[in-house]
Write a protein that holds these residues in place. Structure first.
Motif, PDB file in Angstrom:
ATOM      1  N   MET A   1       0.844  -1.172   0.000  1.00  0.00           N
ATOM      2  CA  MET A   1       0.000   0.000   0.000  1.00  0.00           C
ATOM      3  C   MET A   1       0.895   1.243   0.000  1.00  0.00           C
ATOM      4  N   SER A   2       0.633   2.189  -0.906  1.00  0.00           N
ATOM      5  CA  SER A   2       1.474   3.383  -0.999  1.00  0.00           C
ATOM      6  C   SER A   2       0.904   4.526  -0.154  1.00  0.00           C
ATOM      7  N   TYR A   3       1.786   5.414   0.236  1.00  0.00           N
ATOM      8  CA  TYR A   3       1.418   6.570   1.058  1.00  0.00           C
ATOM      9  C   TYR A   3       0.884   7.680   0.151  1.00  0.00           C
ATOM     10  N   SER A   4      -0.308   8.193   0.459  1.00  0.00           N
ATOM     11  CA  SER A   4      -0.899   9.237  -0.380  1.00  0.00           C
ATOM     12  C   SER A   4      -0.857  10.608   0.296  1.00  0.00           C
ATOM     13  N   GLY A   5      -0.127  10.721   1.381  1.00  0.00           N
ATOM     14  CA  GLY A   5       0.006  12.004   2.061  1.00  0.00           C
ATOM     15  C   GLY A   5      -1.094  12.256   3.070  1.00  0.00           C
ATOM     16  N   LEU A   6      -0.920  13.326   3.808  1.00  0.00           N
ATOM     17  CA  LEU A   6      -1.893  13.717   4.826  1.00  0.00           C
ATOM     18  C   LEU A   6      -3.181  14.213   4.170  1.00  0.00           C
ATOM     19  N   PRO A   7      -4.308  14.119   4.871  1.00  0.00           N
ATOM     20  CA  PRO A   7      -5.555  14.652   4.319  1.00  0.00           C
ATOM     21  C   PRO A   7      -5.508  16.186   4.257  1.00  0.00           C
ATOM     22  N   VAL A   8      -6.226  16.752   3.309  1.00  0.00           N
ATOM     23  CA  VAL A   8      -6.297  18.206   3.144  1.00  0.00           C
ATOM     24  C   VAL A   8      -7.727  18.639   3.441  1.00  0.00           C
ATOM     25  N   GLU A   9      -7.872  19.532   4.412  1.00  0.00           N
ATOM     26  CA  GLU A   9      -9.192  20.079   4.734  1.00  0.00           C
ATOM     27  C   GLU A   9      -9.613  21.036   3.627  1.00  0.00           C
ATOM     28  N   PRO A  10     -10.925  21.232   3.421  1.00  0.00           N
ATOM     29  CA  PRO A  10     -11.351  22.253   2.451  1.00  0.00           C
ATOM     30  C   PRO A  10     -10.754  23.616   2.835  1.00  0.00           C
ATOM     31  N   VAL A  11     -10.276  24.328   1.841  1.00  0.00           N
ATOM     32  CA  VAL A  11      -9.645  25.631   2.067  1.00  0.00           C
ATOM     33  C   VAL A  11     -10.744  26.671   2.230  1.00  0.00           C
ATOM     34  N   ARG A  12     -10.636  27.478   3.290  1.00  0.00           N
ATOM     35  CA  ARG A  12     -11.655  28.492   3.581  1.00  0.00           C
ATOM     36  C   ARG A  12     -11.061  29.885   3.498  1.00  0.00           C
ATOM     37  N   THR A  13     -11.923  30.837   3.152  1.00  0.00           N
ATOM     38  CA  THR A  13     -11.544  32.252   3.166  1.00  0.00           C
ATOM     39  C   THR A  13     -12.286  32.925   4.301  1.00  0.00           C
ATOM     40  N   LEU A  14     -11.539  33.635   5.137  1.00  0.00           N
ATOM     41  CA  LEU A  14     -12.117  34.381   6.250  1.00  0.00           C
ATOM     42  C   LEU A  14     -11.912  35.864   5.995  1.00  0.00           C
TER      43      LEU A  14
END
Length: 157
Positions: A1-14
């Motif tokens: 099983m290969s590593y696909s990296g850390l999860p990315v949260e949806p990018v928000r604008t404040l």
């Protein structure tokens, strides 16, 4: 099983609203209007970007939000064209960089002064999240300003 990296949260604008001498950040999706800006001033806001447990961008990086999103768009375009990229923040002595970490992973770094955060995630996940966040920002800004093609100038704007 290969590593696909850390999860990315949806990018928000404040967006930064000044209320009773306090600054309050509000998700642009929840805004019915833009904050008041002094004549000639910039619309201030922040981009929230979290990769796994690492908060790379947030309120502490508040800046000219249109300029910040323009920098992020340039970062993504440069990475897609050259396979690596670095941009400066519009009004801070900090930079954001992307560099490939084979296979199919990307290292994102935010650095300025003594601050430095980095995370590794899937290239597709990160570029998609940044692109979606930018499109959401541009669409909502156009809605709030009544302009199509927010941030564009010239005869086609």
């Amino acid at each position: 099983m290969s590593y696909s990296g850390l999860p990315v949260e949806p990018v928000r604008t404040l967006l930064a609203f000044e209320r009773r001498r306090e600054v309050e950040f509000v998700d642009i999706r929840d805004c019915g209007e833009l904050p008041r800006v002094r004549y000639g001033g910039d619309l201030t806001g922040a981009i929230e970007l979290t990769v796994g447990p690492v908060a790379l961008l947030g309120r502490n990086w508040a800046s000219d939000i249109e300029g910040l999103w323009a920098s992020v768009a340039a970062l993504v375009a440069q990475y897609r064209a050259d396979g690596r990229a670095e941009v400066r923040f519009p009004d801070q002595s900090a930079y954001l960089s992307l560099e490939p970490v084979p296979p199919g992973l990307v290292r994102i770094t935010v650095a300025g002064g003594p601050y430095r955060e980095t995370a590794v995630t899937g290239e597709g996940k990160l570029l998609s999240a940044l692109t979606a966040g930018g499109a959401e920002f541009a669409g909502k800004l156009a809605e709030l300003t009544g302009r199509s093609g927010a941030g564009r100038t010239g005869p086609s704007a």
